[in-house]
Each structure stands twice: as C-alpha cells, then as structure tokens.
Design a protein around this motif. Structure first.
Motif, PDB file in Angstrom:
ATOM      1  N   ILE A  57       0.834  -1.093   0.037  1.00  0.00           N
ATOM      2  CA  ILE A  57       0.016   0.000  -0.077  1.00  0.00           C
ATOM      3  C   ILE A  57       0.846   1.311  -0.028  1.00  0.00           C
ATOM      4  O   ILE A  57       0.516   2.414  -0.724  1.00  0.00           O
ATOM      5  CB  ILE A  57      -0.783  -0.085   1.306  1.00  0.00           C
ATOM      6  N   ALA A  58       2.024   1.256   1.019  1.00  0.00           N
ATOM      7  CA  ALA A  58       2.852   2.423   0.889  1.00  0.00           C
ATOM      8  C   ALA A  58       3.582   2.547  -0.294  1.00  0.00           C
ATOM      9  O   ALA A  58       3.385   3.814  -0.933  1.00  0.00           O
ATOM     10  CB  ALA A  58       3.899   2.159   2.208  1.00  0.00           C
ATOM     11  N   GLY A 105       1.962  -4.675  -8.864  1.00  0.00           N
ATOM     12  CA  GLY A 105       0.984  -3.622  -9.322  1.00  0.00           C
ATOM     13  C   GLY A 105       0.145  -4.164 -10.711  1.00  0.00           C
ATOM     14  O   GLY A 105      -1.155  -4.128 -10.651  1.00  0.00           O
ATOM     15  N   LEU A 106       0.876  -4.905 -11.458  1.00  0.00           N
ATOM     16  CA  LEU A 106       0.283  -5.346 -12.779  1.00  0.00           C
ATOM     17  C   LEU A 106      -0.668  -6.211 -12.659  1.00  0.00           C
ATOM     18  O   LEU A 106      -1.767  -6.553 -13.235  1.00  0.00           O
ATOM     19  CB  LEU A 106       1.052  -5.712 -13.526  1.00  0.00           C
ATOM     20  N   ALA A 107      -0.613  -7.011 -11.288  1.00  0.00           N
ATOM     21  CA  ALA A 107      -1.265  -8.084 -11.114  1.00  0.00           C
ATOM     22  C   ALA A 107      -2.725  -7.802 -10.570  1.00  0.00           C
ATOM     23  O   ALA A 107      -3.707  -8.437 -10.432  1.00  0.00           O
ATOM     24  CB  ALA A 107      -0.738  -9.222 -10.019  1.00  0.00           C
ATOM     25  N   THR A 108      -2.776  -6.494 -10.065  1.00  0.00           N
ATOM     26  CA  THR A 108      -4.056  -6.112  -9.557  1.00  0.00           C
ATOM     27  C   THR A 108      -4.995  -6.040 -10.339  1.00  0.00           C
ATOM     28  O   THR A 108      -6.192  -6.032 -10.086  1.00  0.00           O
ATOM     29  CB  THR A 108      -3.996  -4.577  -8.621  1.00  0.00           C
ATOM     30  N   GLY A 109      -4.861  -5.570 -11.605  1.00  0.00           N
ATOM     31  CA  GLY A 109      -5.806  -5.343 -12.572  1.00  0.00           C
ATOM     32  C   GLY A 109      -6.649  -4.277 -12.704  1.00  0.00           C
ATOM     33  O   GLY A 109      -7.326  -3.816 -13.566  1.00  0.00           O
ATOM     34  N   ASP A 110      -6.219  -3.206 -11.812  1.00  0.00           N
ATOM     35  CA  ASP A 110      -6.745  -1.898 -11.641  1.00  0.00           C
ATOM     36  C   ASP A 110      -6.321  -1.061 -12.720  1.00  0.00           C
ATOM     37  O   ASP A 110      -5.043  -0.904 -12.693  1.00  0.00           O
ATOM     38  CB  ASP A 110      -6.476  -1.503 -10.401  1.00  0.00           C
ATOM     39  N   ARG A 111      -7.093  -0.501 -13.458  1.00  0.00           N
ATOM     40  CA  ARG A 111      -6.583   0.341 -14.758  1.00  0.00           C
ATOM     41  C   ARG A 111      -5.624   1.228 -14.529  1.00  0.00           C
ATOM     42  O   ARG A 111      -4.691   1.269 -15.170  1.00  0.00           O
ATOM     43  CB  ARG A 111      -7.847   0.821 -15.551  1.00  0.00           C
ATOM     44  N   PRO A 112      -5.941   2.151 -13.724  1.00  0.00           N
ATOM     45  CA  PRO A 112      -4.728   3.228 -13.481  1.00  0.00           C
ATOM     46  C   PRO A 112      -3.376   2.613 -13.016  1.00  0.00           C
ATOM     47  O   PRO A 112      -2.403   3.154 -13.334  1.00  0.00           O
ATOM     48  CB  PRO A 112      -5.334   4.257 -12.486  1.00  0.00           C
TER      49      PRO A 112
END
Lengths: 375, 135
Positions: free
Chosen positions: B62-63, B96-103
């Motif tokens: 998160i940080a 980060g890429l694994a989160t799938g969240d667009r931004p």
C-alpha cells in the motif's frame, strides 16, 4: 574480433569435447549419437559416429592423456570409449541410476569421473583393475533436485556440483586404493565439505579456478556467484548483470572468467586487485541500438504489444524489428571448452550452442583483456 | 513448540507493521512537499528486512503503491534511483500489474518499460526466479 572460426556442424549441439591435440572434436548433435569430426584442410570431416546410447547424450568429456571419451546420457547410462586401432570401443559403466545422467567430467588425473544425474545424486566412477571394469560409487548425500553440472578441483579429490535446487555442494571423493592418502586432508568419500546456498534459483555451470582457490557458478536469475577461499569460511560475491542468464563459465586465468548463455555472446568478468569481481564487457560486437530493436524481432514485437496499451498504439520502431544483432551464435550457447593454455592461462576456447554452431575464440586480439590477464 | 514460534512471529509482525505505518506517514509528508521520488525511495528502502507475513506485505504494498502513483516524471525518477533498488522496484511493478486496476496497471506499465531499458532483462528474470523474497 575475438572470433577466429565459425563452423555449422549440426542443427543443434548439446555438448562437445576436444581431443588432446585439438585436432578432433566429439559432439552430440542433439540425438543419441556422438559424432567425431576432424579438421582436414579447412573442412570438417566426420570420422566416427559412436552409437550405443538410446537417448540424448547430455555430457561428453575427452581425457587428454589416456585418450578416453566418457559419455553420459538420458538413458541413465555412461560409456567409456577406448580407441582400439581405429575403432572406438564402448565399455558400459553401470551407474545404478534411475534417472537421466546430466553431466560428466573426467578428474584431473583421469582415473575417475563424476556424473551428475536427475536422480539428485552425483556418482563417482573409477576403474577397478582386477575386474577390468568401471565401478560407480554414489555419493549418499543427495541434492534436493537434479544435478546440473559437476566440476573437479585440481587436487583430484574434491568435486563441486550445482543443482536446480539452487545450491552448490562440494564433496570429497577420496577412494581408498585409487587416491593417495594425504595427511593434510583426511576426508571420507561422500563427505559434504561445503554447501553454498547463494542462489534462490537454478544453478548451472560450476568451475574451479586454476589454483582451486576460487569457485564460480551461475544462477538462472542472471547472477554469477564467485566464492573465494572455499572452505569453512568462504567469501562469496554476487555479480548481478543486466541480461539473460548464463549457462556455463570458464576460468581463463585466476582472475578472469568468461560466461556464456542465453544472450548468445560471451561475457567477460574479472577480479580487480582487491579481489572484487565485476562484469567487464561482452566478447563480441554488441551493436548499440535503441531500445526497441536491441532484442531482435521477436522481443520487439512482444514489447510492442506489451507497451502498446499504455502508449496509445505507438509501437516501437517497427522498421527496425528485423535488424539482426550481428552476433555469432544465434541461439543459446550451452558449453565453453578451453582450446589452448599458456601456463595457467587460457587464450583460446570454443563454444557450442543450440544453433548447431561451433565457434572458436581467441583472446589475442582483445588488447584490453590481455592487459587484465597479465596482471 | 509451534505455538511459541507463532507467538514470536505475531510480535515481530506487529513491530513490522508499526514501522511500515511510520514509513507511510513519512511518505505522505514527502508527497505533500511534491517530492515523489524521495517518497518512492523511502517506500522501497528496507523492504527486505521487513518481510513478514501477508499483512506486512500488504501494508508495504500500500505504501509503495501510494508513492508509485504519484510519480509523473518516470525518467527522472529512474535516473535518481540507486541501482540496488531496481530489482525490488520490478517486483512491486509486477504486483501492481497483477492487481488489474486500470490506473495502477497503466502507471506500472509505463514504469516497467523504462525500468527494463535501464536494468535489462536480468531484472525481470530476478523477479521471476526469486520465490523466496516475494512482495
């Protein structure tokens, strides 16, 4: 250029070994045979084909003084070939393995050889005169996974082995009756001398320096490990490099190592006066190109797709995707063997790769490296 | 025996989470001062020493995520980042890429391209082969 000759001898070469006078080379063209070629007036002639194994031959070694060839194969067997008149006659060595043999090397005195296997063990084979056959002794202490490479220490007793479990283990292979007793070194057969746990990933290509004081091996995580003063308190160094991993290394001197692997160009590593190892340079022309095209057409397209999303369709340099990198080997180099020695230094060596090419290299043309070698 | 071990670990995890919270506050203040590069460096520092269980890893992520999203000048950031942080940054980029969240993915992809140029394919390989020190 450091390259002196490039020969396309097969579609794909698994391993190779040279005869003592370097006039003949034995190689496995990715099948169950060993082809022996001799250089006759600039052309390579296939002199012998050794057919005895049933499956892929993963390791070949040619002893210099006794002129024997030892082969290890995925069929779990090993053969020692003797040249009788003009025929190579095989002698089966019963390794007692239940998995493939992956690598083999003659000991410096050529009275033993070590075989690493997929059964997580290393076998040491020696010749028993009374029964006229080769006996295999398994080192009881196993690795946790396949043994990828074995290498003998110059003292003919210690053997280093790397494995896909990430560890490098050094064993003693003292055999009563074969090795002379050494009051300084009272080790038993199969005793684990040192276990090096430096790499989180598969390890390959272990080699000892000419004096036996330093050990080098590579990890599949694009790191090369150097260990000095191998013993109870070793000094380890990791050299992280930017490109694809290596598969094999060669000590050209006490302080210089050449590594070969998936990048198709040999890499030179050297230690400075303080003993700190670092990457020096590539041994060949690596064209300084812009990001998109430096990896060749396949990578470029992949990168283009990968970044295409974020870049709004502006893909990388499409026109340069087909530019070749101007390298000698076109596929992974999987082994590097010395060709000639000058004292304890090696100036010429050969490499074979999955592209089926046998390339001979000479360091004489590389002035900056020669200067490093001299010191 | 197992009980005692997990008790000690929980303690350790709490200590780690406290340290991460402390780091987060520092990151927030740096971001308020428009120093995103400093913030990212703070986020990436000492990550190895603070690996613990999943909670620690999440807190850490998160940080780092907060600092990553605030980066506008990727080239500038990479040129002032110590090479020893390349490998750890690459690991967080993949997370980060694994989160799938667009931004998040857009930002991570942007940084990934530049980082690969700088650090080479070896950096990606070190992320792929390291199953021990995961983020």
């Amino acid at each position: 250029m450091a390259v002196t000759a490039v020969h396309q001898l097969a579609q794909c070469i698994t391993c190779h070994a040279w005869s003592a006078d370097r006039s003949m080379v034995a190689l496995c063209p990715n099948n169950s045979e060993v082809h022996i070629y001799r250089l006759v007036e600039d052309k390579w002639e296939k002199m012998h084909v050794l057919q005895k194994h049933d499956q892929l031959i993963s390791g070949i070694d040619w002893s210099a003084r006794s002129n024997k060839i030892v082969t290890a194969s995925h069929d779990r067997n090993s053969y020692v070939w003797n040249l009788e008149r003009s025929e190579w006659v095989p002698t089966l060595v019963i390794l007692r393995l239940n998995r493939a043999a992956l690598c083999v090397q003659w000991s410096p005195k050529e009275n033993k050889f070590a075989v690493g296997s997929g059964a997580k063990t290393v076998c040491i084979c020696y010749y028993e005169q009374e029964n006229n056959w080769w006996v295999s002794k398994l080192i009881r202490k196993r690795h946790d996974s396949s043994v990828t490479c074995v290498s003998w220490h110059p003292d003919n007793i210690l053997v280093a082995s790397t494995s896909t479990d990430g560890k490098c283990r050094i064993f003693s292979t003292f055999i009563k009756g074969v090795d002379a007793k050494d009051p300084k070194n009272e080790s038993r057969f199969g005793e684990l001398i040192v276990q090096l746990d430096l790499s989180p990933s598969w390890t390959f290509g272990v080699k000892w320096s000419p004096s036996g004081n330093t050990l080098a091996y590579v990890g599949h995580n694009s790191v090369i490990y150097f260990v000095d003063d191998v013993g109870p308190s070793p000094l380890a160094q990791n050299v992280v490099f930017r490109d694809l991993p290596l598969r094999d290394v060669l000590f050209v001197s006490e302080k210089m190592v050449i590594g070969v692997g998936y990048d198709c160009i040999p890499m030179v590593f050297a230690a400075d006066e303080r003993g700190i190892w670092s990457f020096i340079r590539y041994l060949g022309e690596r064209k300084a190109v812009s990001s998109g095209s430096r990896y060749g057409s396949q990578f470029s397209e992949a990168f283009g797709k990968f970044y295409g999303q974020a870049k709004q369709g502006g893909s990388n340099d499409a026109s340069e995707t087909s530019r070749t990198r101007g390298v000698v080997h076109e596929n992974c180099i999987n082994s590097i063997i010395p060709l000639s020695r000058q004292g304890t230094q090696i100036r010429r060596f050969s490499t074979t790769g999955l592209d089926g090419k046998l390339v001979m290299w000479d360091l004489e043309t590389e002035q900056d490296l020669l200067e490093l070698l001299v010191h | 025996m197992a009980r005692a071990g997990s008790f000690v670990e929980a303690d350790n995890a709490e200590a780690i989470i406290t340290r991460i919270e402390h780091k987060s506050r520092k990151i927030e203040s740096l971001l308020k001062q428009y120093k995103p590069v400093e913030a990212l460096k703070t986020a990436l520092e000492g990550t190895y020493a603070m690996t613990g269980d999943e909670r620690c890893k999440s807190a850490h992520w998160i940080a780092v995520h907060r600092a990553l999203m605030a980066i506008k000048d990727v080239d500038g950031m990479l040129s002032s980042l110590d090479p020893e942080y390349y490998d750890i940054l690459m690991k967080y980029l993949y997370r980060g890429l694994a989160t799938g969240d667009r931004p998040t993915c857009d930002q991570c992809l942007r940084i990934h391209e530049k980082l690969t140029e700088k650090a080479g394919l070896g950096c990606i390989l070190r992320f792929l082969t390291d199953t021990v020190n995961t983020v």
